[in-house]
Write a protein that holds these residues in place. Structure first.
Motif, PDB file in Angstrom:
ATOM      1  N   GLY A  46     -14.327  16.007  -4.013  1.00 57.86           N
ATOM      2  CA  GLY A  46     -13.869  17.023  -3.293  1.00 57.86           C
ATOM      3  C   GLY A  46     -12.452  16.844  -2.965  1.00 57.86           C
ATOM      4  N   LYS A  47     -11.384  17.731  -2.409  1.00 56.20           N
ATOM      5  CA  LYS A  47     -10.140  17.467  -2.076  1.00 56.20           C
ATOM      6  C   LYS A  47     -10.206  16.716  -0.645  1.00 56.20           C
ATOM      7  CE  LYS A  47      -9.694  21.632   0.600  1.00 56.20           C
ATOM      8  NZ  LYS A  47      -8.952  23.077   0.749  1.00 56.20           N
ATOM      9  N   ASP A  48     -11.197  16.765  -0.003  1.00 54.63           N
ATOM     10  CA  ASP A  48     -11.166  16.065   1.225  1.00 54.63           C
ATOM     11  C   ASP A  48     -10.929  14.444   0.984  1.00 54.63           C
ATOM     12  OD1 ASP A  48     -11.089  18.057   2.976  1.00 54.63           O
ATOM     13  OD2 ASP A  48     -13.202  17.913   3.280  1.00 54.63           O
ATOM     14  N   SER A  49     -11.805  14.054  -0.044  1.00 52.27           N
ATOM     15  CA  SER A  49     -11.808  12.606  -0.786  1.00 52.27           C
ATOM     16  C   SER A  49     -10.368  12.201  -0.916  1.00 52.27           C
ATOM     17  CB  SER A  49     -12.618  12.370  -2.000  1.00 52.27           C
ATOM     18  OG  SER A  49     -13.899  12.723  -1.426  1.00 52.27           O
ATOM     19  N   VAL A  50      -9.620  13.079  -1.528  1.00 52.40           N
ATOM     20  CA  VAL A  50      -8.115  12.891  -2.254  1.00 52.40           C
ATOM     21  C   VAL A  50      -7.324  12.788  -1.053  1.00 52.40           C
ATOM     22  CG1 VAL A  50      -6.450  13.748  -3.575  1.00 52.40           C
ATOM     23  CG2 VAL A  50      -8.564  14.214  -4.247  1.00 52.40           C
ATOM     24  N   TYR A  51      -7.443  13.595  -0.089  1.00 47.77           N
ATOM     25  CA  TYR A  51      -6.691  13.336   1.466  1.00 47.77           C
ATOM     26  C   TYR A  51      -6.943  12.133   1.998  1.00 47.77           C
ATOM     27  CZ  TYR A  51      -4.992  18.242   1.488  1.00 47.77           C
ATOM     28  OH  TYR A  51      -4.361  19.381   0.991  1.00 47.77           O
ATOM     29  N   ARG A  52      -8.176  11.708   1.995  1.00 48.90           N
ATOM     30  CA  ARG A  52      -8.744  10.393   2.577  1.00 48.90           C
ATOM     31  C   ARG A  52      -8.013   9.336   2.055  1.00 48.90           C
ATOM     32  NH1 ARG A  52     -13.735  11.316   2.533  1.00 48.90           N
ATOM     33  NH2 ARG A  52     -14.352  10.168   0.770  1.00 48.90           N
TER      34      ARG A  52
ATOM     35  N   LYS B 225      -4.399   8.689   2.527  1.00 50.19           N
ATOM     36  CA  LYS B 225      -4.341   7.882   3.884  1.00 50.19           C
ATOM     37  C   LYS B 225      -4.845   6.289   3.654  1.00 50.19           C
ATOM     38  CE  LYS B 225      -4.735  11.907   6.787  1.00 50.19           C
ATOM     39  NZ  LYS B 225      -5.488  12.769   7.821  1.00 50.19           N
ATOM     40  N   ASP B 226      -5.893   6.041   3.144  1.00 51.13           N
ATOM     41  CA  ASP B 226      -6.185   4.859   2.927  1.00 51.13           C
ATOM     42  C   ASP B 226      -6.548   4.402   1.360  1.00 51.13           C
ATOM     43  OD1 ASP B 226      -7.151   2.181   3.162  1.00 51.13           O
ATOM     44  OD2 ASP B 226      -9.443   3.047   3.994  1.00 51.13           O
ATOM     45  N   ILE B 227      -5.673   3.993   0.713  1.00 51.81           N
ATOM     46  CA  ILE B 227      -5.686   3.710  -0.619  1.00 51.81           C
ATOM     47  C   ILE B 227      -6.677   2.698  -1.201  1.00 51.81           C
ATOM     48  CG2 ILE B 227      -3.917   2.221  -1.166  1.00 51.81           C
ATOM     49  CD1 ILE B 227      -2.936   3.826  -3.529  1.00 51.81           C
ATOM     50  N   ASP B 228      -6.917   1.934  -0.266  1.00 48.66           N
ATOM     51  CA  ASP B 228      -7.896   0.627  -0.293  1.00 48.66           C
ATOM     52  C   ASP B 228      -9.349   1.257  -0.527  1.00 48.66           C
ATOM     53  OD1 ASP B 228      -6.084  -1.369  -0.396  1.00 48.66           O
ATOM     54  OD2 ASP B 228      -5.951  -1.505   1.414  1.00 48.66           O
ATOM     55  N   ALA B 229      -9.587   2.377  -0.034  1.00 51.82           N
ATOM     56  CA  ALA B 229     -10.920   3.129  -0.070  1.00 51.82           C
ATOM     57  C   ALA B 229     -11.300   3.722  -1.371  1.00 51.82           C
ATOM     58  CB  ALA B 229     -11.227   4.031   0.939  1.00 51.82           C
ATOM     59  N   MET B 230     -10.058   3.850  -2.442  1.00 50.12           N
ATOM     60  CA  MET B 230     -10.335   4.562  -3.560  1.00 50.12           C
ATOM     61  C   MET B 230     -10.907   3.732  -4.484  1.00 50.12           C
ATOM     62  SD  MET B 230      -7.316   6.346  -5.472  1.00 50.12           S
ATOM     63  CE  MET B 230      -7.358   7.678  -6.462  1.00 50.12           C
ATOM     64  N   PRO B 231     -11.982   4.216  -5.220  1.00 51.58           N
ATOM     65  CA  PRO B 231     -12.631   3.357  -6.256  1.00 51.58           C
ATOM     66  C   PRO B 231     -11.680   3.021  -7.578  1.00 51.58           C
ATOM     67  CG  PRO B 231     -13.898   5.389  -5.587  1.00 51.58           C
ATOM     68  CD  PRO B 231     -12.680   5.617  -5.098  1.00 51.58           C
ATOM     69  N   LEU B 232     -11.795   2.195  -8.104  1.00 50.45           N
ATOM     70  CA  LEU B 232     -11.038   1.927  -9.276  1.00 50.45           C
ATOM     71  C   LEU B 232     -11.039   2.764 -10.520  1.00 50.45           C
ATOM     72  CD1 LEU B 232      -9.026  -0.437 -10.420  1.00 50.45           C
ATOM     73  CD2 LEU B 232     -10.744  -1.581 -11.140  1.00 50.45           C
TER      74      LEU B 232
ATOM     75  N   ASN C 177       0.804  -1.354   0.189  1.00 46.49           N
ATOM     76  CA  ASN C 177      -0.068   0.017   0.085  1.00 46.49           C
ATOM     77  C   ASN C 177       0.910   1.271  -0.178  1.00 46.49           C
ATOM     78  OD1 ASN C 177      -2.367  -1.411  -0.062  1.00 46.49           O
ATOM     79  ND2 ASN C 177      -3.063  -1.240   1.827  1.00 46.49           N
ATOM     80  N   GLU C 178       1.906   1.135   0.827  1.00 40.32           N
ATOM     81  CA  GLU C 178       2.822   2.461   0.490  1.00 40.32           C
ATOM     82  C   GLU C 178       3.479   2.669  -0.821  1.00 40.32           C
ATOM     83  OE1 GLU C 178       5.782   1.891   3.741  1.00 40.32           O
ATOM     84  OE2 GLU C 178       4.542   1.495   5.150  1.00 40.32           O
ATOM     85  N   LYS C 179       3.767   1.679  -1.579  1.00 35.74           N
ATOM     86  CA  LYS C 179       4.320   1.863  -2.721  1.00 35.74           C
ATOM     87  C   LYS C 179       3.320   2.178  -3.902  1.00 35.74           C
ATOM     88  CE  LYS C 179       7.130   1.192  -6.314  1.00 35.74           C
ATOM     89  NZ  LYS C 179       8.228   2.268  -6.422  1.00 35.74           N
ATOM     90  N   ALA C 180       2.185   1.819  -3.604  1.00 36.44           N
ATOM     91  CA  ALA C 180       0.754   2.206  -4.358  1.00 36.44           C
ATOM     92  C   ALA C 180       0.675   3.586  -4.140  1.00 36.44           C
ATOM     93  CB  ALA C 180      -0.386   1.250  -4.150  1.00 36.44           C
ATOM     94  N   THR C 181       0.598   4.218  -3.069  1.00 33.74           N
ATOM     95  CA  THR C 181       0.423   5.297  -2.497  1.00 33.74           C
ATOM     96  C   THR C 181       1.361   6.272  -3.105  1.00 33.74           C
ATOM     97  OG1 THR C 181      -0.744   4.596  -0.324  1.00 33.74           O
ATOM     98  CG2 THR C 181      -0.116   7.100  -0.486  1.00 33.74           C
ATOM     99  N   GLU C 182       2.462   5.828  -3.101  1.00 34.04           N
ATOM    100  CA  GLU C 182       3.571   6.601  -3.700  1.00 34.04           C
ATOM    101  C   GLU C 182       3.359   6.830  -5.053  1.00 34.04           C
ATOM    102  OE1 GLU C 182       8.406   5.896  -4.304  1.00 34.04           O
ATOM    103  OE2 GLU C 182       7.760   5.919  -2.068  1.00 34.04           O
TER     104      GLU C 182
ATOM    105  N   ALA D 233       0.221  -2.343 -12.959  1.00 33.38           N
ATOM    106  CA  ALA D 233       0.221  -3.682 -12.405  1.00 33.38           C
ATOM    107  C   ALA D 233       0.669  -3.895 -11.045  1.00 33.38           C
ATOM    108  CB  ALA D 233       0.949  -4.705 -13.042  1.00 33.38           C
ATOM    109  N   GLU D 234       1.682  -3.059 -10.676  1.00 33.32           N
ATOM    110  CA  GLU D 234       2.278  -3.152  -9.158  1.00 33.32           C
ATOM    111  C   GLU D 234       1.176  -2.614  -8.169  1.00 33.32           C
ATOM    112  OE1 GLU D 234       6.089  -1.597  -6.594  1.00 33.32           O
ATOM    113  OE2 GLU D 234       6.306  -1.773  -9.121  1.00 33.32           O
ATOM    114  N   ILE D 235       0.326  -1.664  -8.547  1.00 33.52           N
ATOM    115  CA  ILE D 235      -0.886  -0.874  -7.662  1.00 33.52           C
ATOM    116  C   ILE D 235      -1.926  -1.857  -7.510  1.00 33.52           C
ATOM    117  CG2 ILE D 235      -2.524   0.702  -7.931  1.00 33.52           C
ATOM    118  CD1 ILE D 235      -0.424   2.445  -9.124  1.00 33.52           C
ATOM    119  N   LEU D 236      -2.244  -2.872  -8.587  1.00 31.30           N
ATOM    120  CA  LEU D 236      -3.408  -3.559  -8.386  1.00 31.30           C
ATOM    121  C   LEU D 236      -3.139  -5.133  -8.022  1.00 31.30           C
ATOM    122  CD1 LEU D 236      -4.956  -2.368 -12.031  1.00 31.30           C
ATOM    123  CD2 LEU D 236      -5.464  -1.778  -9.538  1.00 31.30           C
ATOM    124  N   THR D 237      -1.746  -5.466  -7.847  1.00 29.64           N
ATOM    125  CA  THR D 237      -1.428  -6.526  -7.423  1.00 29.64           C
ATOM    126  C   THR D 237      -0.979  -6.660  -5.865  1.00 29.64           C
ATOM    127  OG1 THR D 237       0.743  -6.823  -8.200  1.00 29.64           O
ATOM    128  CG2 THR D 237      -0.955  -7.725  -9.591  1.00 29.64           C
TER     129      THR D 237
END
Length: 71
Positions: free
Chosen positions: A33-39, A42-49, A6-11, A67-71
């Motif tokens: 909204g920008k609050d969604s981007v901030y959220r 912090k929690d990339i798993d909550a981000m819609p595909l 998750n850290e790598k995907a976030t980066e 591919a690295e993000i999705l695997t």
């Protein structure tokens, strides 16, 4: 130092340090909204595909990085 998945995907999606995206600038492109981007940063798993796809395109990620993000 090895990053967790998750850290790598976030980066990759949100940048790091000097390359970090500005939520206030990317939020309108993502249609949220920008609050969604901030959220999501912090929690990339909550981000819609669909939003991941848009952000990956904006960041000009390679196929390998995508591919690295999705695997």
């Amino acid at each position: 130092m090895k990053l967790r998945k998750n850290e790598k995907a976030t980066e990759l999606l949100f940048g790091k340090d000097a390359t970090r995206i500005m939520p206030s600038r990317v939020a309108p492109v993502l249609g949220v909204g920008k609050d969604s981007v901030y959220r999501w940063r912090k929690d990339i798993d909550a981000m819609p595909l669909g939003k991941v796809r848009i952000l990956a395109r904006l960041q000009n990620l390679t196929d390998e990085e995508k591919a690295e993000i999705l695997t």
